[in-house]
Motif scaffolding. Structure first.
Motif, short mmCIF file in Angstrom:
data_model
loop_
_atom_site.label_atom_id
_atom_site.label_comp_id
_atom_site.label_asym_id
_atom_site.label_seq_id
_atom_site.Cartn_x
_atom_site.Cartn_y
_atom_site.Cartn_z
N GLY A 353 0.89 -1.23 0.10
CA GLY A 353 -0.03 -0.04 0.08
C GLY A 353 0.69 1.29 0.19
N THR A 354 0.27 2.31 0.09
CA THR A 354 1.05 3.84 0.10
C THR A 354 0.84 4.61 0.97
OG1 THR A 354 -0.88 4.57 -1.38
CG2 THR A 354 0.90 3.52 -2.71
N ALA A 355 0.17 3.91 2.32
CA ALA A 355 -0.07 4.62 3.37
C ALA A 355 1.26 5.24 4.09
CB ALA A 355 -0.75 3.72 4.52
N SER A 356 2.54 4.61 3.88
CA SER A 356 3.64 5.33 4.47
C SER A 356 4.22 6.21 3.76
CB SER A 356 4.71 4.10 4.94
OG SER A 356 5.24 3.35 3.88
N ALA A 357 5.16 6.93 4.20
CA ALA A 357 5.91 7.96 3.51
C ALA A 357 6.83 7.49 2.52
CB ALA A 357 6.61 9.05 4.39
N LEU A 358 7.48 6.08 2.91
CA LEU A 358 8.41 5.52 2.21
C LEU A 358 7.73 5.11 0.95
CD1 LEU A 358 10.95 3.85 1.21
CD2 LEU A 358 10.43 2.25 2.78
N ASP A 359 6.60 4.38 1.02
CA ASP A 359 5.86 3.69 0.17
C ASP A 359 5.10 4.55 -0.67
OD1 ASP A 359 6.42 1.04 1.11
OD2 ASP A 359 4.99 0.99 2.17
N ALA A 360 4.88 5.61 -0.32
CA ALA A 360 4.11 6.72 -1.16
C ALA A 360 5.38 7.27 -1.98
CB ALA A 360 3.46 7.92 -0.29
N SER A 361 6.49 7.33 -1.69
CA SER A 361 7.54 8.05 -2.44
C SER A 361 8.24 7.07 -3.51
CB SER A 361 8.67 8.35 -1.60
OG SER A 361 9.46 7.17 -1.01
N LEU A 362 7.91 5.75 -3.43
CA LEU A 362 8.60 4.80 -4.34
C LEU A 362 8.25 5.06 -5.81
CD1 LEU A 362 8.95 1.48 -2.39
CD2 LEU A 362 10.62 3.29 -2.76
N PRO A 363 7.04 5.47 -6.29
CA PRO A 363 6.61 5.62 -7.61
C PRO A 363 7.35 6.93 -8.10
CG PRO A 363 4.68 5.04 -6.23
CD PRO A 363 5.90 5.45 -5.24
N TYR A 364 7.86 7.60 -7.26
CA TYR A 364 8.72 8.91 -7.69
C TYR A 364 10.04 8.74 -8.06
CZ TYR A 364 4.35 11.34 -7.08
OH TYR A 364 2.99 11.80 -7.09
N ALA A 365 10.63 7.38 -7.58
CA ALA A 365 11.99 6.91 -7.63
C ALA A 365 12.48 6.45 -9.17
CB ALA A 365 12.34 5.83 -6.69
N SER A 366 12.28 7.47 -10.01
CA SER A 366 12.20 6.96 -11.51
C SER A 366 12.44 8.35 -12.16
CB SER A 366 11.24 6.17 -11.92
OG SER A 366 11.26 5.96 -13.53
N SER A 367 13.18 8.38 -13.31
CA SER A 367 13.05 9.50 -14.28
C SER A 367 12.20 9.28 -15.48
CB SER A 367 14.43 9.55 -14.92
OG SER A 367 15.02 8.34 -15.41
N GLU A 395 -3.88 11.48 -6.05
CA GLU A 395 -5.38 11.90 -6.03
C GLU A 395 -6.22 10.86 -5.27
OE1 GLU A 395 -6.91 14.11 -7.68
OE2 GLU A 395 -5.71 14.63 -9.40
N GLY A 396 -5.54 9.79 -4.56
CA GLY A 396 -6.17 8.95 -3.69
C GLY A 396 -7.02 7.80 -4.60
N GLY A 397 -8.36 7.56 -4.40
CA GLY A 397 -9.23 6.89 -5.19
C GLY A 397 -9.34 5.43 -4.71
N SER A 398 -10.02 4.57 -5.56
CA SER A 398 -10.47 3.44 -5.14
C SER A 398 -9.42 2.53 -5.61
CB SER A 398 -11.63 2.92 -5.99
OG SER A 398 -11.90 1.46 -5.91
N ILE A 408 -8.72 5.41 -1.02
CA ILE A 408 -7.48 5.59 -0.31
C ILE A 408 -7.52 7.32 -0.41
CG2 ILE A 408 -5.01 5.72 -0.75
CD1 ILE A 408 -5.32 3.07 -2.15
N LYS A 409 -7.21 7.80 0.64
CA LYS A 409 -6.78 9.38 0.83
C LYS A 409 -5.81 9.69 0.08
CE LYS A 409 -9.23 9.61 5.10
NZ LYS A 409 -9.21 10.26 6.60
#
Length: 487
Positions: A353-367, A395-398, A408-409
């Motif tokens: 999931g993307t609830a934690s700051a780490l997991d929410a940041s991973l999709p941005y670990a790319s160029s 955006e959050g969402g389903s 998801i918020k």
């Protein structure tokens, strides 16, 4: 790991480590060059890649059927199947099985799934000591470290560092290294061989993962380069395999495709030096007891995502890591997961999931350069999934969590990005407003700053702000071509 610091903060520390960057650059460039040469030998590589993707997609669409077929085949062959919905349940199952043998030590091989669930720590809490037997995993364990690469977990270490680890730590775990051990690869390998041989001959219980599981026969497959895996799989009396449910393939014919794709993409070899297969138990040959722990731990939730599910095709070859400019500079530890690099950036946020700051940041670990998609042997469109997950973060969402649809918020810290994207969407939906904005931007171009203020400062700290042209394209086209359509 989900409570670790976000990727940007962890990566900021890694990129300042000159030795780490040197180690990574040398290793990834070497592996990538060898892989390219090995792949170029096959005229039908593109068709093999498409076949691998198609097999995986078909299997995932009917995964419930193939898992039931796998369970029946394993049971018929004398094995026992256990289902684990999450990490805690998997750890409880394995701990119970080891305790039932009366042993307090286990040897391990191909254990990425067990790293994901933290099995070593769970066993240690129950008084059971786990010994990694893959050479790179051994280096990581002796150094009280974490893996930083899927194929080469100790890629961040050079020979001198490995020699020092062996000298100082081997004696605490078993047979010590020679006092005069040098950093020669041959001497390091010999020290590891002697250290591990003692454990192989003593161990009664082994824990493994698997690269593939063949549903039609209940056969598990491990591919490796050292032979340590075969020692783990054959010598102990009890074998416990912890495997993610997505590792299933329907038939041996399907397996043949992946046994061509995997070695060339991972080790740049035409075939694996050691390909071990086992089906249940056989009297007088191999372990007397075999247990298969089928691990979900977020995989069913990932399967419910029509875009993100393609991450489950992954065969753990690590080709995407070796071409990724972000991984090459930041290293694997910054990802805070058992799965580093581009595949980890899309797989981990779906499993956890993307609830934690780490997991929410991973999709941005790319160029978003796309090199990872180009080399993936099963055609996972990693950039597509990264953008999909970024949208979920902002955006959050389903989404599906624990088998249920939830809302998801939006993650914290993305309000400016969210506002900018909504403004852009509104502008593109209103052509007149877009055209007016373009003209205003062109006429005020002399007043534009070279660096953005506020939240945009981080972006322009490493990039030049693009210059706005003297006039919008549509105005230029109207002036030079009279609005005529191009032929």
């Amino acid at each position: 790991m989900s409570g670790a610091e976000p990727f940007p903060e962890a990566a900021r520390v890694s990129v300042r480590n000159a030795q780490l960057r040197s180690n990574l650059r040398h290793a990834t460039h070497t592996i990538r060059a060898k892989r390219a040469k090995a792949v170029a030998e096959l005229a039908d590589w593109g068709r093999l890649r498409a076949a691998g993707a198609a097999i995986k997609d078909r299997t995932l669409r009917h995964l419930d059927h193939y898992l039931e077929q796998l369970e029946s085949a394993v049971t018929a062959a004398g094995g026992q199947v256990h289902w684990a919905v999450d990490a805690d349940e998997a750890n409880r199952i394995v701990t119970r099985l080891v305790k039932a043998t009366g042993e307090t030590e286990v040897v391990k091989v191909k254990s990425m799934a067990t790293q994901e669930i933290g099995l070593n720590e769970a066993l240690a809490a129950a008084g059971i000591r786990a010994y990694e037997t893959d050479l790179a995993e051994l280096i990581v364990q002796l150094g009280d470290d974490r893996p930083s690469h899927i194929l080469v977990p100790a890629i961040h270490r050079n020979r001198t560092e490995i020699r020092d680890i062996f000298r100082h730590e081997m004696g605490h775990w078993g047979r010590p290294a020679p006092e005069d051990l040098s950093d020669s690869p041959a001497e390091l390998a010999e020290a590891a061989r002697l250290h591990l041989r003692e454990k192989f001959l003593r161990a009664k219980v082994a824990v493994s993962g698997a690269n593939f599981m063949v549903a039609e026969t209940g056969t598990l497959v491990v591919v490796e380069s050292e032979g340590n895996g075969r020692m783990c799989l054959t010598l102990p009396e009890t074998l416990i395999s912890v495997v993610g449910i997505e590792k299933t393939v329907p038939t041996w014919r399907d397996l043949e495709v992946f046994l061509q794709l995997l070695p060339r993409s991972s080790t740049a070899e035409r075939m694996n030096p050691y390909t071990s297969t086992w089906t249940g138990t056989t009297d007088g040959d191999g372990p007397r007891e075999f247990h298969l722990v089928l691990l979900d731990n977020g995989r069913t939730d990932t399967l419910a995502d029509q875009v993100g599910r393609q991450a489950l095709r992954c065969i753990r070859c690590s080709a995407c890591l070796n071409v990724c400019p972000v991984y090459e500079r930041a290293g694997g530890h910054a990802y805070g997961s058992a799965y580093p690099g581009p595949i980890g950036a899309i797989l981990t946020p779906q499993l956890r999931g993307t609830a934690s700051a780490l997991d929410a940041s991973l999709p941005y670990a790319s160029s978003l350069c796309g090199a990872c998609y180009e080399v993936c042997p099963v055609a996972i469109d990693i950039p597509e999934v990264l953008v999909h997950l970024r949208e979920r973060v902002v955006e959050g969402g389903s989404a599906t969590r624990d088998g249920a649809r939830v809302t998801i918020k939006p993650a914290k810290g993305h309000a400016a990005e969210r506002a900018a994207m909504r403004a852009a969407r509104w502008a593109f939906e209103h052509p007149r407003a877009l055209r007016a904005g373009e003209r205003l931007a062109s006429r005020t171009r002399g007043l534009h700053p070279t660096r953005l203020p506020g939240p945009g400062a981080a972006w322009t700290a490493s990039r030049d702000l693009p210059r706005v042209p003297p006039e919008p394209f549509r105005d230029w086209w109207q002036r030079t071509h009279g609005g005529r359509e191009a032929k």
